[in-house]
Design a protein around this motif. Structure first.
Motif, PDB file in Angstrom:
ATOM      1  N   PRO A  17     -52.980 -63.456 -19.693  1.00 59.02           N
ATOM      2  CA  PRO A  17     -53.429 -62.213 -20.122  1.00 59.02           C
ATOM      3  C   PRO A  17     -54.336 -62.143 -21.551  1.00 59.02           C
ATOM      4  N   GLU A  18     -54.351 -63.113 -22.295  1.00 58.29           N
ATOM      5  CA  GLU A  18     -54.979 -63.462 -23.426  1.00 58.29           C
ATOM      6  C   GLU A  18     -56.513 -63.798 -23.302  1.00 58.29           C
ATOM      7  N   CYS A  19     -56.831 -64.230 -22.079  1.00 60.01           N
ATOM      8  CA  CYS A  19     -58.279 -64.913 -21.667  1.00 60.01           C
ATOM      9  C   CYS A  19     -59.245 -63.714 -21.475  1.00 60.01           C
ATOM     10  N   PRO A  20     -60.299 -63.430 -22.464  1.00 67.64           N
ATOM     11  CA  PRO A  20     -61.293 -62.456 -22.364  1.00 67.64           C
ATOM     12  C   PRO A  20     -62.000 -62.676 -21.079  1.00 67.64           C
ATOM     13  N   THR A  22     -61.204 -64.037 -18.163  1.00 68.78           N
ATOM     14  CA  THR A  22     -60.337 -64.375 -16.990  1.00 68.78           C
ATOM     15  C   THR A  22     -60.674 -65.677 -16.351  1.00 68.78           C
ATOM     16  N   ALA A  23     -60.491 -66.773 -17.257  1.00 69.47           N
ATOM     17  CA  ALA A  23     -60.580 -68.010 -16.830  1.00 69.47           C
ATOM     18  C   ALA A  23     -59.281 -68.691 -16.538  1.00 69.47           C
ATOM     19  N   ILE A  24     -58.190 -67.980 -16.865  1.00 68.98           N
ATOM     20  CA  ILE A  24     -56.990 -68.649 -16.551  1.00 68.98           C
ATOM     21  C   ILE A  24     -56.319 -68.038 -15.425  1.00 68.98           C
ATOM     22  N   SER A  25     -55.824 -68.928 -14.682  1.00 70.99           N
ATOM     23  CA  SER A  25     -55.020 -68.299 -13.373  1.00 70.99           C
ATOM     24  C   SER A  25     -53.962 -69.374 -13.124  1.00 70.99           C
ATOM     25  N   GLN A  26     -52.773 -68.873 -12.267  1.00 78.45           N
ATOM     26  CA  GLN A  26     -51.868 -69.729 -11.620  1.00 78.45           C
ATOM     27  C   GLN A  26     -52.258 -70.677 -10.696  1.00 78.45           C
ATOM     28  N   GLY A  27     -52.093 -71.785 -11.164  1.00 77.69           N
ATOM     29  CA  GLY A  27     -52.503 -72.964 -10.141  1.00 77.69           C
ATOM     30  C   GLY A  27     -51.011 -73.269  -9.217  1.00 77.69           C
ATOM     31  N   GLU A  28     -51.200 -74.460  -8.500  1.00 72.59           N
ATOM     32  CA  GLU A  28     -50.115 -74.703  -7.466  1.00 72.59           C
ATOM     33  C   GLU A  28     -49.055 -75.011  -8.313  1.00 72.59           C
ATOM     34  N   PRO A  35     -63.168 -74.263 -15.849  1.00 69.53           N
ATOM     35  CA  PRO A  35     -64.202 -74.607 -16.909  1.00 69.53           C
ATOM     36  C   PRO A  35     -65.442 -73.962 -17.047  1.00 69.53           C
ATOM     37  N   HIS A  36     -65.835 -73.252 -15.776  1.00 67.80           N
ATOM     38  CA  HIS A  36     -67.141 -72.465 -15.746  1.00 67.80           C
ATOM     39  C   HIS A  36     -67.004 -71.138 -16.349  1.00 67.80           C
ATOM     40  N   GLN A  37     -65.816 -70.709 -16.505  1.00 69.15           N
ATOM     41  CA  GLN A  37     -65.464 -69.432 -17.332  1.00 69.15           C
ATOM     42  C   GLN A  37     -64.994 -69.577 -18.707  1.00 69.15           C
ATOM     43  N   CYS A  38     -64.595 -70.706 -18.985  1.00 72.17           N
ATOM     44  CA  CYS A  38     -63.951 -70.663 -20.374  1.00 72.17           C
ATOM     45  C   CYS A  38     -65.285 -71.042 -21.269  1.00 72.17           C
ATOM     46  N   THR A  39     -65.089 -70.025 -22.391  1.00 70.28           N
ATOM     47  CA  THR A  39     -66.102 -70.273 -23.376  1.00 70.28           C
ATOM     48  C   THR A  39     -65.394 -70.435 -25.001  1.00 70.28           C
ATOM     49  N   GLU A  40     -64.001 -70.945 -24.741  1.00 71.83           N
ATOM     50  CA  GLU A  40     -63.264 -71.108 -25.954  1.00 71.83           C
ATOM     51  C   GLU A  40     -63.142 -69.663 -26.832  1.00 71.83           C
ATOM     52  N   PRO A  48     -59.661 -69.803 -29.763  1.00 69.82           N
ATOM     53  CA  PRO A  48     -59.215 -69.589 -28.361  1.00 69.82           C
ATOM     54  C   PRO A  48     -58.020 -68.943 -28.588  1.00 69.82           C
ATOM     55  N   GLN A  49     -57.885 -67.710 -27.872  1.00 67.28           N
ATOM     56  CA  GLN A  49     -56.673 -67.036 -27.793  1.00 67.28           C
ATOM     57  C   GLN A  49     -55.596 -67.517 -27.132  1.00 67.28           C
ATOM     58  N   CYS A  50     -55.826 -68.236 -26.024  1.00 64.23           N
ATOM     59  CA  CYS A  50     -54.932 -69.202 -25.187  1.00 64.23           C
ATOM     60  C   CYS A  50     -54.199 -70.168 -26.047  1.00 64.23           C
TER      61      CYS A  50
END
Length: 83
Positions: A17-20, A22-28, A35-40, A48-50
């Motif tokens: 929820p901290e990622c502005p 929305t680059a973080i999601s639950q994986g397997e 990495p295409h959405q992460c801007t630190e 980086p809030q995460c």
């Protein structure tokens, strides 16, 4: 440089929820960072809030996605145009 979540992740749900961007999601097995959405958090926050909220410090730099602050800023600009 994009960030990545290591196998030390305990699935605490603090980072997603901290990622502005929305680059973080639950994986397997653990949470993952696209990495295409992460801007630190460049364009949103000074750090980086995460990484700030991770209780086990399992979020590190992703060595396969080396980007300068200027490149991260450009990625941020592209992402906000898409939204």
């Amino acid at each position: 440089m994009a960030l990545k979540i290591t196998d030390d992740c305990i699935n605490c749900d603090a980072c997603e929820p901290e990622c502005p961007n929305t680059a973080i999601s639950q994986g397997e097995d653990i949470y993952e960072i696209n990495p295409h959405q992460c801007t630190e958090c460049v364009g949103h926050f000074a750090e980086p809030q995460c990484q700030k909220v991770c209780p086990v410090d399992c979020i590190t730099l992703h060595e396969a996605y080396v980007e300068s602050k200027d490149e991260l800023q450009k990625k941020y600009q592209q992402l906000i145009r898409i939204k």
